[in-house]
Write an enzyme that holds these catalytic residues in place. Structure first.
Site, PDB file in Angstrom:
ATOM      1  N   LYS A  81      23.842  87.917   2.211  1.00 49.75           N
ATOM      2  CA  LYS A  81      24.467  87.509   3.468  1.00 49.75           C
ATOM      3  C   LYS A  81      25.423  88.579   3.999  1.00 49.75           C
ATOM      4  CE  LYS A  81      22.965  83.075   3.287  1.00 49.75           C
ATOM      5  NZ  LYS A  81      22.302  82.905   1.984  1.00 49.75           N
TER       6      LYS A  81
HETATM    7  C1  LIG Z   1      21.185  82.142   1.649  1.00 46.16           C
HETATM    8  C2  LIG Z   1      20.541  82.426   0.345  1.00 46.16           C
HETATM    9  C3  LIG Z   1      19.162  82.240   0.146  1.00 46.16           C
HETATM   10  C4  LIG Z   1      18.263  81.663   1.218  1.00 46.16           C
HETATM   11  O1  LIG Z   1      18.139  82.513   2.314  1.00 46.16           O
HETATM   12  P1  LIG Z   1      17.621  81.938   3.718  1.00 46.16           P
HETATM   13  O2  LIG Z   1      17.739  83.048   4.666  1.00 46.16           O
HETATM   14  O3  LIG Z   1      18.525  80.796   4.046  1.00 46.16           O
HETATM   15  O4  LIG Z   1      16.223  81.485   3.497  1.00 46.16           O
HETATM   16  C5  LIG Z   1      18.624  82.611  -1.071  1.00 46.16           C
HETATM   17  N1  LIG Z   1      19.393  83.105  -2.057  1.00 46.16           N
HETATM   18  C6  LIG Z   1      20.718  83.276  -1.917  1.00 46.16           C
HETATM   19  C7  LIG Z   1      21.511  83.798  -3.045  1.00 46.16           C
HETATM   20  C8  LIG Z   1      21.335  82.948  -0.704  1.00 46.16           C
HETATM   21  O5  LIG Z   1      22.651  83.135  -0.555  1.00 46.16           O
END
Ligand SMILES: *Cc1c(COP(=O)(O)O)cnc(C)c1O
Length: 462
Positions: A112
């Site tokens: 993120k």
């Molecule tokens: C947010 C997240 C996901 C999922 O990603 P999306 O874009 O919501 O599909 C998977 N793994 C981790 C560690 C995340 O923080």
């Protein structure tokens, strides 16, 4: 570049307004009206460039004239300067033709950070220029919230309120949200699941009085700028492995469908991606939908991969919009049905299109733990539960084409699950070593729109 809503009824916007708006006013998600396609030579020229340079070349056409090129380049540099790895998104090899893309070297140890750090820079620049102030609200299953608070803390023109499901995020995730002391960032613990938090955020956006009064802005992955920033590492990874001269496949641990949709966008921009594989945990609505055509919301079952404990997958609407050939009315109808009945059936034509775009697989809790242990033994690599789900699903798709699995978080973000699987407790990187000594600041809220809006009204800077 013009951006349109997946539901076809919201104003058409440029990049800057799309970014600042988040959710479209018709309830839909903004998508680019047209996707720029890079030539074979342009893609080949990306191989070996610094991450920041690739980021500039990939995102530039989408951002268009919202920022001057030099300013945008400086924002990109600032966004990734705090990462703990010079490559930003390094690749490591797990086995024959299987690679891991480590996306956890940012300040909050999950992928993120790639989008959020850049969005922080872009919001700051835009709002200062406009003399504006906004209130950012977001729902998180753990990682979005910590990344947002980290990216926006201390900025002048932004208040941030993050709703997280009380008791359902890891200690590291919670502490990353509750320990920053800046007055403009707030973590709200809601009584409920992630889906409740996400639903209340959507409710706030649909409460136009509140939305306009507080200058609501969103940085959940419904924000197109988030998806855009994630397109970049598909290009850096694929070109490192021989694209565009040969195709590459990706497997993506998936929850809200933002990360994998970025892969779809990369493919539409001309990157030769052979397979794009959705990996889910036991909350497998996406795998079920791609298998049967039935998108039906069930109960969320908490898992050791909490960032994927999702039943309503927001960005899937963007995939549906493409599968329905951009028919906003058809997407609106599906989303209406979802709201009224808790599900919908994808048409035969759209299902075929989705299946041509995405493969999928589901991994149980036991299989996740076994994958963490197995890869530790066979490769020395310590995976977080989300990455472990990815590599387990990727195994079913290995072949002549290089497979890249996205490692979406650092194992130290989920130490209990990793320790239970391997007996090893992963340590936080030294730069975050004092996380457990810092004071926490938490506000508890009910799963109730009016109560949440009242907290935000009282707390934000006027
Ligand atoms: C947010 C997240 C996901 C999922 O990603 P999306 O874009 O919501 O599909 C998977 N793994 C981790 C560690 C995340 O923080």
């Amino acid at each position: 570049m013009r951006y349109i809503s997946t539901r076809g009824q919201a104003p058409v916007l440029g990049f800057e307004d799309t970014m600042l708006t988040g959710l479209a006013r018709d309830g839909g998600l903004y998508v680019p009206e047209e996707v720029p396609v890079l030539s074979h030579a342009e893609i080949a020229a990306l191989a070996g460039l610094p991450y920041e340079e690739v980021a500039l070349r990939i995102m530039r056409p989408f951002v268009a004239d919202a920022f001057a090129e030099d300013d945008f380049a400086a924002m990109i540099d600032r966004a990734y300067a705090g990462f703990g790895h010079d490559a930003r998104a390094p690749l490591v090899q797990l086995g024959p033709n299987h690679f891991l893309l480590e996306l956890f070297h940012g300040p909050t140890l999950a992928f993120k950070d790639f989008a959020m750090q850049l969005i922080g820079q872009m919001f700051e620049t835009s709002l200062k220029r406009r003399g504006d102030r906004v209130t950012i609200v977001g729902a998180t299953s753990g990682d979005t919230g910590s990344a947002a608070i980290e990216a926006f803390r201390g900025l002048d023109a932004v208040d941030v309120f993050i709703l997280y499901p009380h008791g359902r995020v890891s200690d590291v995730q919670r502490r990353q949200m509750t320990t920053p002391s800046e007055a403009n960032v707030h973590a709200l613990a809601i009584a409920g699941h992630f889906d409740d938090a996400q639903a209340r955020v959507k409710d706030m956006f649909n409460d136009f009085g509140f939305r306009d009064r507080v200058g609501l802005a969103g940085v959940n992955s419904i924000n197109f700028a988030r998806v855009l920033a994630q397109v970049v590492y598909y290009f850096t990874a694929a070109t490192a492995l021989g694209a565009p001269h040969r195709p590459v496949s990706f497997t993506v641990p998936t929850g809200n469908f933002g990360d994998i949709f970025a892969g779809h966008l990369a493919r539409r921009m001309g990157l030769p991606i052979e397979k794009l594989v959705v990996a889910t945990n036991q909350n497998d609505i996406l795998h079920r939908c791609l298998t049967t055509g039935e998108y039906r919301v069930g109960e969320v079952t908490p898992s050791i991969s909490p960032s994927m404990d999702i039943q309503v997958s927001s960005n899937f609407e963007r995939a549906l919009h493409l599968a329905y050939d951009g028919d906003g009315a058809a997407v609106s109808q599906l989303m209406d049905e979802l709201r009224r009945t808790g599900g919908f059936t994808v048409s035969q034509g759209a299902l075929q299109s989705l299946r041509e775009t995405y493969a999928s697989g589901r991994v149980s809790e036991d299989e996740t733990a076994a994958a963490i242990a197995g890869y530790r033994t066979r490769t020395g690599q310590l995976l977080c539960p989300h990455g472990a789900i990815g590599v387990r699903v990727a195994e079913d798709h290995l072949g002549a084409t290089p497979m890249v699995t996205l490692a979406t978080a650092h194992p130290a973000k989920f130490p209990d699950a990793v320790e239970a699987a391997t007996g090893l407790r992963p340590a936080l990187p030294p730069r975050m070593g004092d996380l457990f000594e810092r004071d926490e600041r938490i506000t508890r809220v009910a799963n109730d729109l009016a109560a949440i809006e009242a907290v935000i009204d009282e707390t934000r800077a006027a």
